[in-house]
Write a protein that holds these residues in place. Sequence first.
Motif, PDB file in Angstrom:
ATOM      1  N   ALA A   1       0.811  -1.218   0.000  1.00  0.00           N
ATOM      2  CA  ALA A   1       0.000   0.000   0.000  1.00  0.00           C
ATOM      3  C   ALA A   1       0.844   1.268   0.000  1.00  0.00           C
ATOM      4  O   ALA A   1       0.501   2.245  -0.671  1.00  0.00           O
ATOM      5  CB  ALA A   1      -0.938  -0.006   1.202  1.00  0.00           C
TER       6      ALA A   1
ATOM      7  N   HIS B   1       0.629   4.123  -2.800  1.00  0.00           N
ATOM      8  CA  HIS B   1       0.201   5.453  -2.379  1.00  0.00           C
ATOM      9  C   HIS B   1       1.188   6.537  -2.803  1.00  0.00           C
ATOM     10  O   HIS B   1       0.815   7.718  -2.902  1.00  0.00           O
ATOM     11  CB  HIS B   1       0.041   5.471  -0.858  1.00  0.00           C
ATOM     12  CG  HIS B   1      -0.432   6.771  -0.289  1.00  0.00           C
ATOM     13  ND1 HIS B   1      -1.585   7.399  -0.694  1.00  0.00           N
ATOM     14  CD2 HIS B   1       0.112   7.577   0.661  1.00  0.00           C
ATOM     15  CE1 HIS B   1      -1.743   8.522  -0.011  1.00  0.00           C
ATOM     16  NE2 HIS B   1      -0.715   8.652   0.807  1.00  0.00           N
TER      17      HIS B   1
ATOM     18  N   TYR C   1      -1.893  -0.711   9.555  1.00  0.00           N
ATOM     19  CA  TYR C   1      -2.668  -0.799   8.323  1.00  0.00           C
ATOM     20  C   TYR C   1      -3.664  -1.956   8.385  1.00  0.00           C
ATOM     21  O   TYR C   1      -4.827  -1.805   8.065  1.00  0.00           O
ATOM     22  CB  TYR C   1      -1.718  -0.960   7.131  1.00  0.00           C
ATOM     23  CG  TYR C   1      -2.410  -0.933   5.790  1.00  0.00           C
ATOM     24  CD1 TYR C   1      -2.804   0.272   5.222  1.00  0.00           C
ATOM     25  CD2 TYR C   1      -2.666  -2.103   5.089  1.00  0.00           C
ATOM     26  CE1 TYR C   1      -3.438   0.313   3.996  1.00  0.00           C
ATOM     27  CE2 TYR C   1      -3.299  -2.078   3.855  1.00  0.00           C
ATOM     28  CZ  TYR C   1      -3.682  -0.879   3.317  1.00  0.00           C
ATOM     29  OH  TYR C   1      -4.316  -0.852   2.109  1.00  0.00           O
TER      30      TYR C   1
ATOM     31  N   SER D   1      -6.266   1.838   4.876  1.00  0.00           N
ATOM     32  CA  SER D   1      -6.221   2.791   3.763  1.00  0.00           C
ATOM     33  C   SER D   1      -4.967   3.626   3.952  1.00  0.00           C
ATOM     34  O   SER D   1      -4.768   4.206   5.032  1.00  0.00           O
ATOM     35  CB  SER D   1      -7.459   3.686   3.756  1.00  0.00           C
ATOM     36  OG  SER D   1      -7.241   4.853   2.991  1.00  0.00           O
TER      37      SER D   1
ATOM     38  N   SER E   1      -4.001   6.532   2.745  1.00  0.00           N
ATOM     39  CA  SER E   1      -4.230   7.951   3.014  1.00  0.00           C
ATOM     40  C   SER E   1      -4.893   8.161   4.372  1.00  0.00           C
ATOM     41  O   SER E   1      -4.527   9.077   5.121  1.00  0.00           O
ATOM     42  CB  SER E   1      -5.089   8.570   1.903  1.00  0.00           C
ATOM     43  OG  SER E   1      -6.322   7.882   1.781  1.00  0.00           O
ATOM     44  N   ALA E   2      -5.862   7.309   4.733  1.00  0.00           N
ATOM     45  CA  ALA E   2      -6.528   7.432   6.027  1.00  0.00           C
ATOM     46  C   ALA E   2      -5.579   7.103   7.174  1.00  0.00           C
ATOM     47  O   ALA E   2      -5.678   7.668   8.267  1.00  0.00           O
ATOM     48  CB  ALA E   2      -7.756   6.519   6.070  1.00  0.00           C
ATOM     49  N   TYR E   3      -4.654   6.176   6.931  1.00  0.00           N
ATOM     50  CA  TYR E   3      -3.641   5.825   7.930  1.00  0.00           C
ATOM     51  C   TYR E   3      -2.819   7.068   8.294  1.00  0.00           C
ATOM     52  O   TYR E   3      -2.628   7.384   9.477  1.00  0.00           O
ATOM     53  CB  TYR E   3      -2.753   4.725   7.355  1.00  0.00           C
ATOM     54  CG  TYR E   3      -1.546   4.343   8.179  1.00  0.00           C
ATOM     55  CD1 TYR E   3      -1.598   3.276   9.062  1.00  0.00           C
ATOM     56  CD2 TYR E   3      -0.337   5.030   8.048  1.00  0.00           C
ATOM     57  CE1 TYR E   3      -0.489   2.913   9.815  1.00  0.00           C
ATOM     58  CE2 TYR E   3       0.774   4.679   8.797  1.00  0.00           C
ATOM     59  CZ  TYR E   3       0.698   3.615   9.679  1.00  0.00           C
ATOM     60  OH  TYR E   3       1.790   3.258  10.412  1.00  0.00           O
TER      61      TYR E   3
END
Length: 265
Positions: A94, A98, A170, A192, A194-196
Amino acid sequence: MVDFAQLATFQAVIGTGSFEAAARELHVTPSAVSQRIKALERSVGQVLVRRAKPCVATPAGEALVRFAGQVALLEREALAEARDGTRVSIVVNADSLHTWFLPALKAVPGPTYELHTDDEFHTADLLRSGTAMAAVTADKEVVQGCRIERLGVMRYLACGQAGASTAVLYNRKDRLQHAFVGDLSEMHYIPSASAYIEAIRIGLGWGMVQEWIAREDIAAGHYVDLHPGRYLDVPLYWQYWKIGSEVLDELTAAVKTAAAPYLRS
């Protein structure tokens, strides 16, 4: 010599998870699917399909899954100029997806891409199963039938608001925080990329953040480096099917170019 109709049927069974679904995909009867699988197993001398729900390849069948996918890729490449191109299946962690990975795909126009995400220490599993043709992975053990290229090192810093105690992970495969501090007592799971990062920025907890993101966020005052001078380095590799594929060769060069500015050598 492998019967390619049998091989395609085997690939359909593993891909769809059942003899009935494979029959629908191939526009034949379930009986014909069963006969082809049995004939293939007789010719190989091994049980290749574990008859379960869903059907999965046995250890002996995993190598044949990769072979079936390689044959299909070469066939699609041969027909690409007259049809709608070829599809390349890739598994990537991820953090790479990202940040630096997508420009590599843009640099190789023509194919369509099917991306899978998994933890960098588990991405090679999809190569072994034949689900993916290539992988960004932390696993330096070369998967049978694949080539490997070292991409570099992704450095992580432990970041969060001062005094943060709850770790942000994550998913349950994410072991970076454990590798950095040992046992954890309190954890959030946020699958996620970006949410992380956003969770760490707003103070929900602390986590391991890629160095180049961390430096910008620390400078902007979003959080602090909780352990200045300490870091965690994760070597990343590119593993891909060892076949004469022009698309995979071009993609390999693009991946190495895209990764270079973001990874330490």
